[in-house]
Design a protein around this motif. Structure first.
Motif, PDB file in Angstrom:
ATOM      1  N   LEU A   1      87.176 -20.474 164.806  1.00  0.00           N
ATOM      2  CA  LEU A   1      86.409 -19.417 165.476  1.00  0.00           C
ATOM      3  C   LEU A   1      86.013 -19.851 166.880  1.00  0.00           C
ATOM      4  O   LEU A   1      85.649 -21.000 167.096  1.00  0.00           O
ATOM      5  CB  LEU A   1      85.137 -19.089 164.681  1.00  0.00           C
ATOM      6  CG  LEU A   1      85.328 -18.489 163.289  1.00  0.00           C
ATOM      7  CD1 LEU A   1      83.983 -18.381 162.581  1.00  0.00           C
ATOM      8  CD2 LEU A   1      86.000 -17.126 163.365  1.00  0.00           C
ATOM      9  N   PRO A   2      86.046 -18.917 167.821  1.00  0.00           N
ATOM     10  CA  PRO A   2      85.609 -19.259 169.181  1.00  0.00           C
ATOM     11  C   PRO A   2      84.080 -19.345 169.252  1.00  0.00           C
ATOM     12  O   PRO A   2      83.390 -18.755 168.430  1.00  0.00           O
ATOM     13  CB  PRO A   2      86.107 -18.085 170.020  1.00  0.00           C
ATOM     14  CG  PRO A   2      86.156 -16.930 169.066  1.00  0.00           C
ATOM     15  CD  PRO A   2      86.451 -17.514 167.697  1.00  0.00           C
TER      16      PRO A   2
ATOM     17  N   VAL B   1      80.710 -15.507 173.012  1.00  0.00           N
ATOM     18  CA  VAL B   1      79.739 -14.561 172.477  1.00  0.00           C
ATOM     19  C   VAL B   1      80.204 -13.141 172.755  1.00  0.00           C
ATOM     20  O   VAL B   1      80.962 -12.902 173.700  1.00  0.00           O
ATOM     21  CB  VAL B   1      78.352 -14.798 173.099  1.00  0.00           C
ATOM     22  CG1 VAL B   1      77.951 -16.252 172.925  1.00  0.00           C
ATOM     23  CG2 VAL B   1      78.332 -14.433 174.561  1.00  0.00           C
ATOM     24  N   PRO B   2      79.778 -12.198 171.912  1.00  0.00           N
ATOM     25  CA  PRO B   2      80.199 -10.804 172.118  1.00  0.00           C
ATOM     26  C   PRO B   2      79.753 -10.251 173.475  1.00  0.00           C
ATOM     27  O   PRO B   2      80.490  -9.517 174.111  1.00  0.00           O
ATOM     28  CB  PRO B   2      79.538 -10.050 170.971  1.00  0.00           C
ATOM     29  CG  PRO B   2      79.246 -11.080 169.922  1.00  0.00           C
ATOM     30  CD  PRO B   2      78.990 -12.352 170.677  1.00  0.00           C
TER      31      PRO B   2
ATOM     32  N   ASP C   1      73.277  -5.228 164.097  1.00  0.00           N
ATOM     33  CA  ASP C   1      74.104  -6.436 164.190  1.00  0.00           C
ATOM     34  C   ASP C   1      73.986  -7.271 162.921  1.00  0.00           C
ATOM     35  O   ASP C   1      74.994  -7.722 162.360  1.00  0.00           O
ATOM     36  CB  ASP C   1      73.665  -7.303 165.377  1.00  0.00           C
ATOM     37  CG  ASP C   1      74.136  -6.741 166.712  1.00  0.00           C
ATOM     38  OD1 ASP C   1      74.749  -5.657 166.740  1.00  0.00           O
ATOM     39  OD2 ASP C   1      73.877  -7.401 167.740  1.00  0.00           O
ATOM     40  N   GLY C   2      72.744  -7.503 162.485  1.00  0.00           N
ATOM     41  CA  GLY C   2      72.532  -8.310 161.291  1.00  0.00           C
ATOM     42  C   GLY C   2      73.135  -7.645 160.059  1.00  0.00           C
ATOM     43  O   GLY C   2      73.759  -8.306 159.221  1.00  0.00           O
TER      44      GLY C   2
ATOM     45  N   ARG D   1      80.155  -9.876 155.164  1.00  0.00           N
ATOM     46  CA  ARG D   1      80.093 -10.991 154.227  1.00  0.00           C
ATOM     47  C   ARG D   1      80.290 -10.525 152.783  1.00  0.00           C
ATOM     48  O   ARG D   1      80.938 -11.188 151.975  1.00  0.00           O
ATOM     49  CB  ARG D   1      78.738 -11.692 154.373  1.00  0.00           C
ATOM     50  CG  ARG D   1      78.589 -12.871 153.451  1.00  0.00           C
ATOM     51  CD  ARG D   1      77.338 -13.672 153.756  1.00  0.00           C
ATOM     52  NE  ARG D   1      77.103 -14.607 152.670  1.00  0.00           N
ATOM     53  CZ  ARG D   1      75.956 -15.231 152.442  1.00  0.00           C
ATOM     54  NH1 ARG D   1      74.942 -15.032 153.267  1.00  0.00           N
ATOM     55  NH2 ARG D   1      75.832 -16.058 151.425  1.00  0.00           N
ATOM     56  N   LEU D   2      79.735  -9.356 152.475  1.00  0.00           N
ATOM     57  CA  LEU D   2      79.811  -8.847 151.100  1.00  0.00           C
ATOM     58  C   LEU D   2      81.200  -8.344 150.731  1.00  0.00           C
ATOM     59  O   LEU D   2      81.548  -8.299 149.554  1.00  0.00           O
ATOM     60  CB  LEU D   2      78.804  -7.707 150.909  1.00  0.00           C
ATOM     61  CG  LEU D   2      77.330  -8.092 150.787  1.00  0.00           C
ATOM     62  CD1 LEU D   2      76.440  -6.857 150.896  1.00  0.00           C
ATOM     63  CD2 LEU D   2      77.071  -8.824 149.462  1.00  0.00           C
ATOM     64  N   THR D   3      81.967  -7.936 151.731  1.00  0.00           N
ATOM     65  CA  THR D   3      83.204  -7.202 151.417  1.00  0.00           C
ATOM     66  C   THR D   3      84.487  -7.892 151.852  1.00  0.00           C
ATOM     67  O   THR D   3      85.564  -7.513 151.394  1.00  0.00           O
ATOM     68  CB  THR D   3      83.183  -5.803 152.081  1.00  0.00           C
ATOM     69  OG1 THR D   3      83.074  -5.967 153.504  1.00  0.00           O
ATOM     70  CG2 THR D   3      82.016  -4.957 151.574  1.00  0.00           C
ATOM     71  N   LEU D   4      84.398  -8.873 152.726  1.00  0.00           N
ATOM     72  CA  LEU D   4      85.624  -9.436 153.308  1.00  0.00           C
ATOM     73  C   LEU D   4      85.980 -10.793 152.718  1.00  0.00           C
ATOM     74  O   LEU D   4      85.108 -11.634 152.503  1.00  0.00           O
ATOM     75  CB  LEU D   4      85.482  -9.573 154.821  1.00  0.00           C
ATOM     76  CG  LEU D   4      85.219  -8.279 155.592  1.00  0.00           C
ATOM     77  CD1 LEU D   4      85.221  -8.554 157.088  1.00  0.00           C
ATOM     78  CD2 LEU D   4      86.238  -7.210 155.226  1.00  0.00           C
TER      79      LEU D   4
ATOM     80  N   PHE E   1      83.335  -9.333 166.006  1.00  0.00           N
ATOM     81  CA  PHE E   1      82.841 -10.706 165.888  1.00  0.00           C
ATOM     82  C   PHE E   1      82.569 -11.041 164.425  1.00  0.00           C
ATOM     83  O   PHE E   1      82.951 -12.109 163.922  1.00  0.00           O
ATOM     84  CB  PHE E   1      81.574 -10.827 166.739  1.00  0.00           C
ATOM     85  CG  PHE E   1      80.779 -12.104 166.583  1.00  0.00           C
ATOM     86  CD1 PHE E   1      81.181 -13.272 167.213  1.00  0.00           C
ATOM     87  CD2 PHE E   1      79.611 -12.116 165.832  1.00  0.00           C
ATOM     88  CE1 PHE E   1      80.434 -14.443 167.078  1.00  0.00           C
ATOM     89  CE2 PHE E   1      78.860 -13.279 165.701  1.00  0.00           C
ATOM     90  CZ  PHE E   1      79.273 -14.450 166.329  1.00  0.00           C
ATOM     91  N   HIS E   2      81.912 -10.147 163.728  1.00  0.00           N
ATOM     92  CA  HIS E   2      81.584 -10.400 162.322  1.00  0.00           C
ATOM     93  C   HIS E   2      82.841 -10.364 161.444  1.00  0.00           C
ATOM     94  O   HIS E   2      83.004 -11.179 160.540  1.00  0.00           O
ATOM     95  CB  HIS E   2      80.557  -9.387 161.823  1.00  0.00           C
ATOM     96  CG  HIS E   2      79.181  -9.610 162.360  1.00  0.00           C
ATOM     97  ND1 HIS E   2      78.533 -10.817 162.261  1.00  0.00           N
ATOM     98  CD2 HIS E   2      78.311  -8.781 162.994  1.00  0.00           C
ATOM     99  CE1 HIS E   2      77.324 -10.722 162.813  1.00  0.00           C
ATOM    100  NE2 HIS E   2      77.176  -9.498 163.274  1.00  0.00           N
TER     101      HIS E   2
ATOM    102  N   GLY F   1      84.617 -13.418 162.019  1.00  0.00           N
ATOM    103  CA  GLY F   1      83.793 -14.501 161.496  1.00  0.00           C
ATOM    104  C   GLY F   1      83.924 -14.677 159.994  1.00  0.00           C
ATOM    105  O   GLY F   1      83.750 -15.784 159.481  1.00  0.00           O
ATOM    106  N   TYR F   2      84.216 -13.604 159.294  1.00  0.00           N
ATOM    107  CA  TYR F   2      84.412 -13.693 157.837  1.00  0.00           C
ATOM    108  C   TYR F   2      85.897 -13.638 157.459  1.00  0.00           C
ATOM    109  O   TYR F   2      86.223 -13.459 156.286  1.00  0.00           O
ATOM    110  CB  TYR F   2      83.602 -12.618 157.117  1.00  0.00           C
ATOM    111  CG  TYR F   2      82.116 -12.944 157.133  1.00  0.00           C
ATOM    112  CD1 TYR F   2      81.603 -13.965 156.322  1.00  0.00           C
ATOM    113  CD2 TYR F   2      81.240 -12.293 157.990  1.00  0.00           C
ATOM    114  CE1 TYR F   2      80.257 -14.304 156.350  1.00  0.00           C
ATOM    115  CE2 TYR F   2      79.887 -12.622 158.024  1.00  0.00           C
ATOM    116  CZ  TYR F   2      79.401 -13.627 157.203  1.00  0.00           C
ATOM    117  OH  TYR F   2      78.076 -13.973 157.240  1.00  0.00           O
TER     118      TYR F   2
END
Lengths: 366, 366
Positions: free
Chosen positions: A12-13, A16-17, A93-94, A101-104, A122-123, A126-127
């Motif tokens: 991951l880089p 930042v977004p 964002d959160g 996180r829950l789905t990927l 980004f998220h 990230g996942y």
């Protein structure tokens, strides 16, 4: 690179977004006189929300209620749904991070628009999700294209912002309702309605809160003017809303922010005032665009995106020249949207700054 | 269960690490008159921090600085390190989640103590790590046992809180320094120093900030009295500190909280005052324990853990009876630590409540 990172984390880089305005100020050494880049509400939060946060400050020694009980009750009453349909988190964002996180899993297909909200991307990255980006159709997200891509890629998540950022466009409620009716079974629609409080009547669709395939994202950051307090919420079926409890930071909400959001929600008169100021500022900012030979796109949001009529390099020069004159603005990140600059609405003083500097910036950009 | 969850998400419980006092109040219908269960600082934050948050409230329409620049600079100056050694996040809870995300894959071995901080376990499990729990040795975390377990399991993470929660014990600096010298190469030590600001002199170890195998966690929630503001920070080598940028919610910090933490850090006189009140309250609370035939454990923290001299069922009854009398306390979750109750320090009024209700609760618990 620390040897304790997972291979995925290594990949991951650290980019930042978005670069914050404070960073730009530190780089240039010049404070911005107008802060119109992050679609913050220059009109500010409700005076009642400010007062509630002031009064909560001395109680900051206490953790916030991990259930966000009072805020969920108030949101449910306001929206005519049950608290079980609501998940509260530290901004959209959160919440986007948590739903990813829950789905990927690594390689899970996800569909969004090319040039849409970078923090969602980004998220997803990230996942480990696998993003497919569908080009805009003109200045609108291409709903048929998004649905087709969701089908082709067997996407688990489909992201759509309505109203849209960064173009400021919107689809009417009926279009979104039809989209929901045509979702493939394997797809969860993330409907980002950050700007819904400021959109024209007829923008917000009717979707059964129990719908198994939709999660709507709302925030106190835009119309309610509480971006710095970090309060967002999701509206979805109770099963999915409850799943946030599996992974969220239970004591992660600021107690002051809970108090501020609760008071902001209760002050609908202030939101109406903000809507009214939004309409006036939109008109003035669109007029400034016209006066400078730019095409202001119709906006359903708290910003006006302006077509500069040339390429991305030109628009980037305009943006830099505005920044050099103390006016912080942003622009879409990818072609062909990057022919535009994006200016958040402001109060009279802020828009005076735009009126003064935009002609200079356009001239300097050549 | 929503069909969009990953199998891992499905496997996670929706149970929470801790039930909040507000939830207990809603269940009983009786507000607590003393809130002594969550190791919050009843002494409150610095008046300067309260003022800073009050003054920041009207500016809540602006996102916080995503770089936490000013706070990192101030922390670095205060600690005699560089800002590159600091990562700021929404409390230690948030930072623990991020470090787990950066380092854990399904099945990655992790070592902690049996009965230590449940929120760390929540994050490890949440990211699929495989926890090994080492029993306490008496009332202390067993450092040799932790190191041995790290070696045997080839742990990537080893969690140690010093001072410890829930027992309130501590190891002197030299013991921690020796532990760091004996870490297996494959192990990153997470040294949770949430209570370091309140610990006896000689508790905080000297560890080179560039050490590749240590990350220290600190917070504004305990000594600084800002639990509800959600500000924590990690001290570690610049490589690992920078890695947080790969996954953190860049605009996730409350702007008010940034202002509050900055002012709190600048008011070291208040922290000294809190330390002084902490010593006095510890002595009084320990005396109350003795008067009731309980054994107060020596505390390096803002709570006193009291050995009730019987089993966990008895201590749980004492806790329930205290709650029924309006005094919120907690207790360790597993045997043999659960022979104890844990009472946070309080001001005179709060400790008056303990003095009044503890004998009644002990009697009622039989």
């Amino acid at each position: 690179m620390s040897r304790f990172l997972t291979p995925h984390a290594v990949s991951l880089p650290s980019t930042v977004p978005f670069t914050g305005p404070e960073t730009l100020e530190r780089q240039s050494g010049i404070p911005f006189r107008a802060r119109l880049g992050a679609n913050e509400s220059v009109f500010g939060p409700s005076p009642a929300a400010i007062k509630a946060m002031e009064e909560a400050a001395a109680g900051a020694w206490m953790y916030g209620d991990p259930e966000n009980h009072d805020l969920k009750q108030a949101l449910a009453a306001h929206l005519g749904i049950s608290p079980a349909h609501v998940a509260v988190g530290p901004g959209i964002d959160g919440l986007l991070g948590l739903i990813c996180r829950l789905t990927l899993e690594p390689g899970t297909p996800v569909v969004t628009s090319l040039g849409a909200y970078p923090t969602f991307n980004f998220h997803v990255t990230g996942y480990g999700g696998n993003l497919t980006r569908v080009p805009y159709k003109g200045d609108h997200e291409d709903i048929d294209g998004l649905l087709a891509a969701a089908r082709t890629t067997k996407a688990r998540l489909l992201y759509l912002a309505n109203p849209d950022n960064p173009m400021g466009s919107h689809h009417p409620a009926a279009v979104i309702e039809e989209m929901v009716a045509n979702l493939p079974d394997h797809t969860l629609l993330i409907l980002d309605e950050a700007y819904a409080d400021l959109a024209p009547q007829g923008t917000v669709p009717q979707i059964a809160p129990d719908h198994p395939q939709v999660i709507r994202m709302r925030t106190f950051s835009k119309g309610y003017g509480l971006a710095g307090a970090r309060v967002g919420f999701a509206i979805t079926n109770p099963d999915l809303a409850l799943a946030f409890d599996k992974v969220r930071d239970h004591f992660g909400m600021s107690r002051l922010s809970q108090a501020g959001a609760l008071a902001a929600l209760a002050d609908q008169a202030w939101l109406a005032e903000v809507r009214s100021r939004t309409l006036a500022a939109r008109a003035r900012l669109s007029g400034i665009a016209h006066s400078n030979g730019l095409l202001p796109l119709p906006s359903a949001t708290n910003f006006v995106t302006m077509d500069c009529g040339r390429d991305g390099d030109f628009a980037r020069r305009v943006l830099a020249e505005m920044g050099a004159r103390g006016v912080f603005i942003r622009m879409p990140g990818v072609a062909p949207l990057d022919r535009c600059i994006r200016i958040s609405l402001g109060d009279d003083r802020a828009l005076d700054s735009v009126e003064e500097t935009l002609p200079q910036a356009l001239k300097a950009a050549g």
